[in-house]
Design a protein around this motif. Structure first.
Motif, PDB file in Angstrom:
ATOM      1  N   GLY A   9     -35.111  95.377 -42.229  1.00  0.00           N
ATOM      2  CA  GLY A   9     -34.814  93.960 -42.468  1.00  0.00           C
ATOM      3  C   GLY A   9     -35.207  93.119 -41.269  1.00  0.00           C
ATOM      4  N   THR A  10     -35.896  92.013 -41.554  1.00  0.00           N
ATOM      5  CA  THR A  10     -36.250  91.072 -40.490  1.00  0.00           C
ATOM      6  C   THR A  10     -35.633  89.699 -40.769  1.00  0.00           C
ATOM      7  OG1 THR A  10     -38.323  90.573 -41.632  1.00  0.00           O
ATOM      8  CG2 THR A  10     -38.422  92.217 -39.859  1.00  0.00           C
ATOM      9  N   LEU A  12     -31.992  87.336 -40.124  1.00  0.00           N
ATOM     10  CA  LEU A  12     -31.293  87.013 -38.871  1.00  0.00           C
ATOM     11  C   LEU A  12     -30.588  88.237 -38.300  1.00  0.00           C
ATOM     12  CD1 LEU A  12     -29.928  83.484 -39.825  1.00  0.00           C
ATOM     13  CD2 LEU A  12     -31.622  84.019 -38.053  1.00  0.00           C
ATOM     14  N   ALA A  13     -30.084  89.112 -39.185  1.00  0.00           N
ATOM     15  CA  ALA A  13     -29.380  90.304 -38.693  1.00  0.00           C
ATOM     16  C   ALA A  13     -30.364  91.247 -37.999  1.00  0.00           C
ATOM     17  CB  ALA A  13     -28.669  91.004 -39.849  1.00  0.00           C
ATOM     18  N   THR A  34     -39.788  95.648 -43.157  1.00  0.00           N
ATOM     19  CA  THR A  34     -39.286  94.612 -44.059  1.00  0.00           C
ATOM     20  C   THR A  34     -40.105  94.531 -45.338  1.00  0.00           C
ATOM     21  OG1 THR A  34     -38.794  92.267 -44.333  1.00  0.00           O
ATOM     22  CG2 THR A  34     -40.646  92.793 -42.909  1.00  0.00           C
ATOM     23  N   ALA A  35     -39.419  94.239 -46.419  1.00  0.00           N
ATOM     24  CA  ALA A  35     -40.086  94.094 -47.716  1.00  0.00           C
ATOM     25  C   ALA A  35     -40.825  92.759 -47.805  1.00  0.00           C
ATOM     26  CB  ALA A  35     -39.046  94.195 -48.836  1.00  0.00           C
ATOM     27  N   ASP A  36     -40.426  91.771 -46.982  1.00  0.00           N
ATOM     28  CA  ASP A  36     -41.072  90.459 -47.085  1.00  0.00           C
ATOM     29  C   ASP A  36     -42.168  90.307 -46.028  1.00  0.00           C
ATOM     30  OD1 ASP A  36     -39.789  89.720 -44.706  1.00  0.00           O
ATOM     31  OD2 ASP A  36     -38.084  88.833 -45.749  1.00  0.00           O
ATOM     32  N   LYS A  43     -32.482  81.296 -42.271  1.00  0.00           N
ATOM     33  CA  LYS A  43     -32.218  81.119 -43.702  1.00  0.00           C
ATOM     34  C   LYS A  43     -31.371  79.878 -44.017  1.00  0.00           C
ATOM     35  CE  LYS A  43     -31.520  84.787 -46.339  1.00  0.00           C
ATOM     36  NZ  LYS A  43     -30.969  85.767 -47.318  1.00  0.00           N
ATOM     37  N   ILE A  81     -38.386 100.105 -48.271  1.00  0.00           N
ATOM     38  CA  ILE A  81     -37.752 101.425 -48.156  1.00  0.00           C
ATOM     39  C   ILE A  81     -37.341 101.878 -49.540  1.00  0.00           C
ATOM     40  CG2 ILE A  81     -35.685 102.586 -47.245  1.00  0.00           C
ATOM     41  CD1 ILE A  81     -37.763 101.677 -45.241  1.00  0.00           C
ATOM     42  N   TRP A 107     -30.475  94.878 -44.518  1.00  0.00           N
ATOM     43  CA  TRP A 107     -31.330  94.494 -45.645  1.00  0.00           C
ATOM     44  C   TRP A 107     -30.699  93.472 -46.576  1.00  0.00           C
ATOM     45  CZ3 TRP A 107     -31.766 100.323 -47.058  1.00  0.00           C
ATOM     46  CH2 TRP A 107     -30.600 100.768 -47.644  1.00  0.00           C
ATOM     47  N   ASP A 275     -25.491  90.566 -44.137  1.00  0.00           N
ATOM     48  CA  ASP A 275     -24.988  90.358 -45.497  1.00  0.00           C
ATOM     49  C   ASP A 275     -24.725  91.655 -46.256  1.00  0.00           C
ATOM     50  OD1 ASP A 275     -25.146  87.644 -45.082  1.00  0.00           O
ATOM     51  OD2 ASP A 275     -26.600  87.243 -46.681  1.00  0.00           O
ATOM     52  N   LEU A 285     -20.753  86.524 -45.693  1.00  0.00           N
ATOM     53  CA  LEU A 285     -22.188  86.233 -45.821  1.00  0.00           C
ATOM     54  C   LEU A 285     -22.546  84.993 -44.994  1.00  0.00           C
ATOM     55  CD1 LEU A 285     -22.575  86.905 -49.662  1.00  0.00           C
ATOM     56  CD2 LEU A 285     -22.742  88.509 -47.794  1.00  0.00           C
ATOM     57  N   VAL A 287     -23.727  83.467 -40.747  1.00  0.00           N
ATOM     58  CA  VAL A 287     -24.468  83.798 -39.532  1.00  0.00           C
ATOM     59  C   VAL A 287     -23.543  84.193 -38.373  1.00  0.00           C
ATOM     60  CG1 VAL A 287     -26.068  82.902 -37.799  1.00  0.00           C
ATOM     61  CG2 VAL A 287     -26.394  82.311 -40.204  1.00  0.00           C
ATOM     62  N   LYS A 318     -23.476  72.267 -45.409  1.00  0.00           N
ATOM     63  CA  LYS A 318     -24.494  71.242 -45.161  1.00  0.00           C
ATOM     64  C   LYS A 318     -24.639  70.302 -46.363  1.00  0.00           C
ATOM     65  CE  LYS A 318     -27.587  74.420 -44.133  1.00  0.00           C
ATOM     66  NZ  LYS A 318     -26.801  75.628 -44.445  1.00  0.00           N
TER      67      LYS A 318
HETATM   68  C1  LIG Z   1     -29.688  78.549 -48.900  1.00  0.00           C
HETATM   69  C2  LIG Z   1     -28.771  79.241 -47.925  1.00  0.00           C
HETATM   70  C3  LIG Z   1     -28.091  78.497 -46.975  1.00  0.00           C
HETATM   71  C4  LIG Z   1     -27.238  79.122 -46.071  1.00  0.00           C
HETATM   72  N1  LIG Z   1     -26.579  78.359 -45.149  1.00  0.00           N
HETATM   73  C5  LIG Z   1     -25.778  78.975 -44.242  1.00  0.00           C
HETATM   74  C6  LIG Z   1     -25.112  78.230 -43.223  1.00  0.00           C
HETATM   75  O1  LIG Z   1     -25.235  77.005 -43.145  1.00  0.00           O
HETATM   76  N2  LIG Z   1     -24.352  78.895 -42.320  1.00  0.00           N
HETATM   77  C7  LIG Z   1     -24.196  80.248 -42.366  1.00  0.00           C
HETATM   78  O2  LIG Z   1     -23.488  80.808 -41.530  1.00  0.00           O
HETATM   79  N3  LIG Z   1     -24.799  80.983 -43.317  1.00  0.00           N
HETATM   80  C8  LIG Z   1     -25.587  80.384 -44.251  1.00  0.00           C
HETATM   81  N4  LIG Z   1     -26.217  81.143 -45.205  1.00  0.00           N
HETATM   82  C9  LIG Z   1     -26.042  82.619 -45.170  1.00  0.00           C
HETATM   83  C10 LIG Z   1     -26.934  83.231 -44.087  1.00  0.00           C
HETATM   84  O3  LIG Z   1     -28.215  82.670 -44.171  1.00  0.00           O
HETATM   85  C11 LIG Z   1     -26.983  84.749 -44.275  1.00  0.00           C
HETATM   86  O4  LIG Z   1     -25.679  85.248 -44.060  1.00  0.00           O
HETATM   87  C12 LIG Z   1     -27.924  85.461 -43.311  1.00  0.00           C
HETATM   88  O5  LIG Z   1     -29.169  84.809 -43.228  1.00  0.00           O
HETATM   89  C13 LIG Z   1     -28.106  86.912 -43.748  1.00  0.00           C
HETATM   90  O6  LIG Z   1     -29.025  87.560 -42.906  1.00  0.00           O
HETATM   91  P1  LIG Z   1     -29.396  89.090 -43.137  1.00  0.00           P
HETATM   92  O7  LIG Z   1     -30.376  89.406 -42.054  1.00  0.00           O
HETATM   93  O8  LIG Z   1     -28.178  89.913 -43.282  1.00  0.00           O
HETATM   94  O9  LIG Z   1     -30.131  89.160 -44.566  1.00  0.00           O
HETATM   95  P2  LIG Z   1     -31.541  88.595 -45.058  1.00  0.00           P
HETATM   96  O10 LIG Z   1     -31.944  87.384 -44.331  1.00  0.00           O
HETATM   97  O11 LIG Z   1     -31.431  88.525 -46.558  1.00  0.00           O
HETATM   98  O12 LIG Z   1     -32.589  89.727 -44.669  1.00  0.00           O
HETATM   99  C14 LIG Z   1     -32.751  90.902 -45.401  1.00  0.00           C
HETATM  100  C15 LIG Z   1     -34.022  91.590 -44.970  1.00  0.00           C
HETATM  101  O13 LIG Z   1     -34.076  92.900 -45.543  1.00  0.00           O
HETATM  102  C16 LIG Z   1     -35.331  93.102 -46.171  1.00  0.00           C
HETATM  103  N5  LIG Z   1     -35.161  94.122 -47.233  1.00  0.00           N
HETATM  104  C17 LIG Z   1     -34.326  94.117 -48.297  1.00  0.00           C
HETATM  105  N6  LIG Z   1     -34.446  95.249 -48.993  1.00  0.00           N
HETATM  106  C18 LIG Z   1     -35.366  96.001 -48.357  1.00  0.00           C
HETATM  107  C19 LIG Z   1     -35.933  97.295 -48.581  1.00  0.00           C
HETATM  108  N7  LIG Z   1     -35.568  98.088 -49.593  1.00  0.00           N
HETATM  109  N8  LIG Z   1     -36.878  97.739 -47.708  1.00  0.00           N
HETATM  110  C20 LIG Z   1     -37.265  96.989 -46.662  1.00  0.00           C
HETATM  111  N9  LIG Z   1     -36.764  95.783 -46.400  1.00  0.00           N
HETATM  112  C21 LIG Z   1     -35.823  95.292 -47.235  1.00  0.00           C
HETATM  113  C22 LIG Z   1     -35.732  91.725 -46.627  1.00  0.00           C
HETATM  114  O14 LIG Z   1     -37.119  91.672 -46.870  1.00  0.00           O
HETATM  115  C23 LIG Z   1     -35.293  90.893 -45.418  1.00  0.00           C
HETATM  116  O15 LIG Z   1     -36.231  90.989 -44.371  1.00  0.00           O
HETATM  117  C24 LIG Z   1     -27.059  80.531 -46.130  1.00  0.00           C
HETATM  118  C25 LIG Z   1     -27.742  81.283 -47.104  1.00  0.00           C
HETATM  119  C26 LIG Z   1     -28.599  80.648 -47.997  1.00  0.00           C
HETATM  120  C27 LIG Z   1     -29.314  81.467 -49.041  1.00  0.00           C
END
Ligand SMILES: Cc1cc2nc3c(=O)[nH]c(=O)nc-3n(C[C@H](O)[C@H](O)[C@H](O)COP(=O)(O)OP(=O)(O)OC[C@H]3O[C@@H](n4cnc5c(N)ncnc54)[C@H](O)[C@@H]3O)c2cc1C
Length: 382
Positions: A9-10, A12-13, A34-36, A43, A81, A107, A275, A285, A287, A318
């Protein structure tokens, strides 16, 4: 060669744990998958793009090549993956095996989808990453009327942003108020009124049953019989942590992938954050919690086992037409609610029997009180 630390996953986490780890260890090989497309972006900005007049490229902060250099890492993009084999400390990308020293699952969560009848299901757009956002922007270009499904935090943010972008927004959700799981009804009413003042129209109660093409766009048929003409549909009906691959590998899952305070799953050398993770029973869910997890996990990976703690974590929503900050009471806490203020400026407080603050919701001008109130809030994971 030493087996790398592998991060899936790339988002924020993934990128933040990599960045924190590199502050402590610049030598261990690091592989991100990353899948993307692997671009670095924030985000939360996806629901501000129209108001700020930014398309997907405008929201991208760095290309994966630049991130690879910065993090001294290899980054494999558009690579999904397909399985984990904890017994052999390897994972699968189709037929290819990749070994790891430690594996970090970052992910994310996927959008909940419901089946919709009609010939226009392909006009329903989830927006959960930058590529989704690019697809939606392309579909909405030159269009006027957006139907939004879901009245949660994300649906409300898009309602505000899309109206700022000049779209006519109608919002459909089966709940009685906006942000039903997050917000006291008095604060929810203030936010809804704010969005309505921008021209957004709410249909709370029904769901979308059928979407079909007509000569000048689409027709959305709701479960209560209403028919809403529109051009494009955004689905923001909820997110579900990705757990399937973890469960298939025998890792313990509940709502999310279960991890302890050290972000460790039920299997050695496999960690999760962001997440997809349920940290000591909490799947948040947002940041702020994932940043705390990234810092703690980087320490653990660098040989200094560190438990994560969460302080108070108020959520800033927001919806600029009606600013909102909310801090729901901790799980299981029983409190007494009081509501002050009127119109757009609402202060809702939740206190326990001894008068201690458990949570709050502030809208409009009342948001200014958040810093003082934050000092009184309990920690979510002490
Ligand atoms: C529109 C929107 C607004 C938001 N606003 C806020 C806010 O104001 N404040 C706040 O705190 N939070 C907010 N959030 C929530 C916050 O953005 C998320 O909690 C955070 O970005 C999650 O990050 P993450 O890295 O866990 O997941 P993601 O950003 O979803 O990253 C997942 C990664 O895993 C990869 N992946 C998935 N499956 C696979 C696989 N099988 N193989 C390889 N790679 C894979 C994906 O390609 C991606 O790179 C918002 C969310 C959205 C959708």
């Amino acid at each position: 060669m030493n087996a790398p630390v592998v991060i899936i996953g790339t988002g924020l986490a993934g990128y933040n744990v990599a960045r924190e780890f590199r502050k402590l260890d610049s030598e261990t090989p690091l592989l991100l998958i990353t899948a993307d497309d692997g671009r670095s972006y924030s985000k939360p900005m996806l629901s501000t793009g129209f108001g700020k007049n930014k398309d997907a490229d405008g929201l991208s902060m760095a290309e994966p090549g630049a991130m690879a250099e910065q993090l001294k890492a290899e980054i494999r993009t558009h690579t999904r993956i397909s399985g984990i084999d904890p017994g052999h400390k390897r994972l699968w990308i189709g037929e290819e095996a990749v070994i790891y020293r430690d594996l970090i699952l970052a992910w994310g969560a996927e959008t909940v989808r419901v089946p919709i009848e009609g010939d226009a299901a392909d006009c329903v757009f989830p927006i959960n990453d930058l590529e989704d956002y690019a697809r939606f922007r392309a579909a909405a270009a030159g269009k006027r009327r957006v139907l939004l499904l879901g009245a949660g935090l994300i649906g409300c943010e898009f309602a505000n942003d899309l109206t700022l972008g000049g779209y006519e927004v109608q919002l459909v959700a089966p709940c009685e108020q906006v942000m039903p799981t997050l917000l006291h009804p008095a604060a929810a009413a203030a936010v809804q009124a704010g969005l309505e003042s921008l021209g957004a129209r709410f249909h709370l109660g029904p769901v979308l049953n059928r979407l079909q093409r007509v000569t000048d766009g689409l027709e959305a048929h709701l479960s209560d019989g209403q028919v809403i003409p529109c051009d494009v549909v955004v689905s923001a009906i909820g997110l579900r942590p990705r757990v399937d691959l973890a469960a298939a590998a025998g890792l313990q899952v509940s709502r999310g992938i279960m991890v302890d305070r050290h972000l460790k799953t039920s299997h050695a050398n496999i960690y999760a954050l962001g997440d997809c993770a349920e940290v000591d029973g909490l799947n948040l869910l947002y940041v702020m919690p994932l940043m705390s997890c990234a810092r703690a996990l980087a320490q653990t990976l660098a040989g200094n086992p560190t438990a994560v703690t969460y302080g108070p974590m108020p959520i800033t929503v927001k919806t600029p037409v009606c600013p909102l900050v909310v801090s729901p009471p901790p799980r299981g806490a029983e409190g007494i609610w009081t509501v002050e203020g009127q119109g757009a400026d609402i202060k809702v407080l939740c206190r326990d029997a001894a008068g201690k603050l458990l949570g709050y919701a502030l809208t409009g001008a009342a948001v200014m009180e958040k810093l003082a109130l934050n000092k009184e809030l309990p920690a979510l994971l002490a």
